[in-house]
Design a protein around this motif. Structure first.
Motif: not given
Length: 581
Positions: A400-424
Motif C-alpha cells: 500500500g502506501d507504507l515503507v516497511t521494516l522489510a524494505d529498510v532491512v533489504d536496502e541496508v541490512g540488519a546490522d546497519a538498521t539496528r546500529f543507526m537507529l540506536l546511535f541517537r
C-alpha cells in the motif's frame, strides 16, 4: 573490574574510618567518575561535598583529610583537592594493567553485573496493530526495545520481552472486511478497495487461503459472520507476518499478550473495575472539556471515572464510553494490573511519538493497581526521516502506501538498521540516510565500529604472518608482560576500556542503550587512532618483530579492545565481523 566502583568503595571506607557516624543513605550519594577535564586526573569524587554539611565541616577540610589517606596508596600517583571540594586522583599504570588483565580474564562477561539482582522486568515494545506488515515507524521502537531488554539482562535483570496484540476494536473489523474483498478477488471478482480499508497486497494470500478453505461458502453466510471468519484468518496471518518481519532484525518476544483476554464476561477489565471500586479508586462524575474543545463539541455527562489525579495524572480518566463499552484506558489499567499480578514490579513500555500523552496516565495506572509497589518507565521513540544523500527518499512500497521494516532491512541490512537507529537518543528525532549507512568510511558509524573489530582481528593475522614463532594463544596473552605498556597511547586506550563497566551500569539505570552505541564508537575511534600513530612511531606499532614481548603485550591490549567491542555490539544486537568485504 569496575575501577569506578572499586574507588567508590575505597572512598566510602575512608569516610567511615574518619567519621563512623555517617549513615549509609548519605554515603550512597558519593560518586566517583571521570573528571570533566581529563587534564585534572583519572578519577574525581564529590565525597567531601556530600558529607561536609551533615558533619558541620567545610568541604575542603573533609577533602584534605581524605587526600592524606590516599597519598600513601601504592596505586595512586597523586591526589589533590580542586574547587569547592572535589578530589582528583591520578592512578599508577599498574592499576590500568589490572584492568586489562580483568578484560582478558572475564572475556565476554567483562562489564556484566548483578545490578538487577535477578528482579523481573517486563519490556513491552512494538505492540503494533496486527493489520499489516511492520512499517518503518515501528522499526525504531522495535530495535530500541530489544536492545534495552538485552542491556537489562546483561546487568542481571530477569527480562521478559512482551508484545501486546491489539486484536479487538474497529480496526480489526475493517481488516476482516478488507480480507473479504481479497477473498472475492481470489474467487475471480473484480474488486475496488474503498477509502479507509487496508489496500496492501499483503492481504492477497489471505484471500487466496480463504478461497481455498471455504470455496464460495462465505458468500452464502450473513456478512457479519463471514467478516469475523475473514478477520480471524487475517489476524493470524498478520501476526505471522509481524513475527517474520521482526525476525529479520533478530527480534523475538517471549510473550504475545492478546487484548481479547481482557474483554468479555468475567474478563480482566470487569474484574479490574470491580476491584477499583472496592478500593475507592473509581467514582461517578463529570469531566471538564479538553483544551481546544468547546462545550458544544464535548459530551457533558456523568460517567465512570478513575481517580488518576490521585496518582499524579493531570486529569481523571473515563473508563466507560457512552455506548457502554470500555475505553482504551480501561483496557490499559486492566492490562498493567495483569502484568503486576504476573509478578512484574518493574515495567518498561516503548511507545511511538504520537503516544507522549500516555506517560502520566500509565504511570498513574501502575501506581494505583500495585498500590505503589510497581514502577513503569514509558520510553517514547521519536520519528525517523528517511533520506538518501541528504534528500527525502521515496522507496518502492510493496504494502500500500507504507515503507516497511522489510524494505529498510533489504536496502541496508540488519546490522546497519539496528546500529543507526540506536546511535541517537530515543527521544530525539533522527534522519536515516540510506547512502550514508552504505558507505565504507569513518562517517558511517556502524562501518567504523565493525571495521575496528575487523582491524583488531587483522592485527592478529599480521602477527601470525610476520612473527610465526610468537605464541598468541589465550594462555600466552594472559601471561603477557603488561607493564611494558607504559606509553600515553597505551594507558589512554586501557583507561577507555576501564570505563566499560560503568558505562553499562549507567546505561542500564537510565534505560538508554544509545550510550552503548556511543561508547563502542568512541572505543573504535581510539583503536583506529592508535593504529595511525603506529605508522609514524615504530614503538607504537601493534606488531613489532624486533620486540616480541612488547608485541605480545600490545596484542593482549588489542584482544581486550576486540572483546569489549564485541560485548557492546552484542548488547545492541549487531554482529562483529572478523573481516569486511
Amino acid at each position: 573490574m569496575d575501577i569506578f566502583a572499586l574507588f567508590t568503595t575505597r572512598v566510602i571506607e575512608a569516610l567511615r574510618a574518619d567519621y563512623p557516624q555517617l549513615e549509609d543513605e548519605l554515603l550512597a550519594r558519593v560518586v566517583v567518575e571521570p573528571p570533566r577535564d581529563p587534564a585534572h586526573g583519572d578519577l574525581s569524587t564529590n565525597a567531601a561535598m556530600v558529607v561536609a554539611k551533615p558533619l558541620g565541616k567545610n568541604p575542603r577540610e573533609v577533602a584534605s583529610g581524605l587526600v592524606e589517606r590516599f597519598k600513601s596508596a601504592p596505586d595512586v600517583t597523586s591526589v589533590d583537592v580542586a574547587g569547592p571540594g572535589f578530589i582528583n586522583f591520578r592512578l599508577a599504570d599498574s592499576i590500568w594493567h589490572q584492568v586489562l588483565q580483568a578484560v582478558g580474564a572475564q572475556g565476554e562477561n567483562f562489564g556484566r553485573s548483578d545490578l538487577g539482582k535477578g528482579e523481573r522486568v517486563n519490556v513491552e515494545f512494538v505492540s503494533a496493530n496486527p493489520t499489516g506488515p511492520m512499517h518503518v515507524g515501528h522499526t525504531r521502537g522495535a530495535v530500541f526495545g530489544d536492545a534495552l531488554a538485552s542491556l537489562m539482562a546483561w546487568s542481571g535483570y530477569d527480562v521478559t520481552r512482551e508484545y501486546y496484540i491489539n486484536d479487538t476494536g474497529g480496526q480489526t473489523i475493517i481488516l476482516g472486511q478488507s480480507a473479504m474483498l481479497r477473498y472475492r478477488e481470489a474467487l475471480g471478482e473484480t474488486i475496488e478497495i474503498p477509502p479507509g480499508f487496508y489496500p496492501g497486497d499483503y492481504l492477497v494470500p489471505v484471500g487466496k487461503a480463504l478461497a481455498s478453505e471455504y470455496g464460495k461458502s462465505l458468500l452464502d453466510m450473513p456478512e457479519h459472520e463471514a467478516v469475523l471468519i475473514a478477520r480471524e484468518a487475517a489476524l493470524a496471518a498478520m501476526m505471522d507476518l509481524v513475527k517474520a518481519d521482526l525476525a529479520q532484525l533478530n527480534i523475538h518476544h517471549e510473550v504475545f499478550f492478546s487484548e481479547r483476554t481482557l474483554h468479555g464476561q468475567g474478563g480482566d477489565i470487569q474484574t479490574t473495575l470491580d476491584w477499583l471500586r472496592e478500593e475507592g479508586m473509581v467514582y461517578e462524575g463529570r469531566l471538564e472539556p479538553p483544551k481546544g474543545k468547546t462545550p458544544e463539541e464535548w459530551e457533558d455527562r456523568e460517567q465512570t471515572l478513575f481517580r488518576a489525579t490521585d496518582y499524579g495524572d493531570d486529569t481523571d480518566r473515563a473508563l466507560i464510553k457512552s455506548d457502554g463499552s470500555y475505553t482504551y484506558f480501561a483496557a490499559d489499567i486492566a492490562y498493567h494490573r495483569n502484568k503486576y499480578l504476573r509478578g512484574f514490579k518493574h515495567m518498561i513500555n516503548v511507545l511511538g511519538a504520537d503516544h507522549s500523552g500516555y506517560v502520566k496516565r500509565l504511570q498513574a495506572a501502575v501506581k494505583a493497581v500495585s498500590k505503589g509497589e510497581a514502577d513503569i518507565d514509558v520510553r517514547i521513540c521519536q520519528l525517523v526521516r528517511l533520506l538518501k544523500n541528504g534528500e527525502p527518499f521515496k522507496m518502492s512500497k510493496r504494502s500500500g502506501d507504507l515503507v516497511t521494516l522489510a524494505d529498510v532491512v533489504d536496502e541496508v541490512g540488519a546490522d546497519a538498521t539496528r546500529f543507526m537507529l540506536l546511535f541517537r537518543r530515543n527521544d530525539a528525532s533522527m534522519d536515516f540516510d540510506f547512502a550514508l549507512v552504505k558507505e565504507q568510511t569513518r562517517d558511517n558509524p556502524v562501518f567504523y565500529v565493525q571495521y575496528a573489530h575487523a582491524r583488531a582481528c587483522s592485527i592478529f593475522r599480521t602477527a601470525e604472518r610476520d612473527m610465526p614463532e610468537l605464541d598468541v594463544s589465550p594462555i600466552a596473552l594472559a601471561g603477557a608482560e603488561l607493564e611494558l605498556l607504559g606509553s600515553a597511547a597505551d594507558i589512554e586506550l586501557i583507561r577507555l576500556l576501564g570505563a566499560w563497566p560503568r558505562t553499562v551500569a549507567a546505561a542500564t539505570i537510565a534505560h538508554e542503550p544509545h550510550r552503548i552505541a556511543f561508547y563502542v564508537h568512541e572505543l573504535a575511534g581510539a583503536l583506529h587512532g592508535f593504529w595511525a600513530k603506529g605508522k609514524d612511531d615504530p614503538q607504537l606499532r601493534f606488531v613489532n618483530p624486533s620486540s616480541p614481548k612488547l608485541t605480545l603485550a600490545r596484542l593482549a591490549l588489542v584482544d581486550a579492545v576486540r572483546q569489549v567491542i564485541r560485548n557492546g555490539l552484542g548488547i545492541l544486537g549487531v554482529s562483529a565481523p572478523e573481516e569486511l568485504s
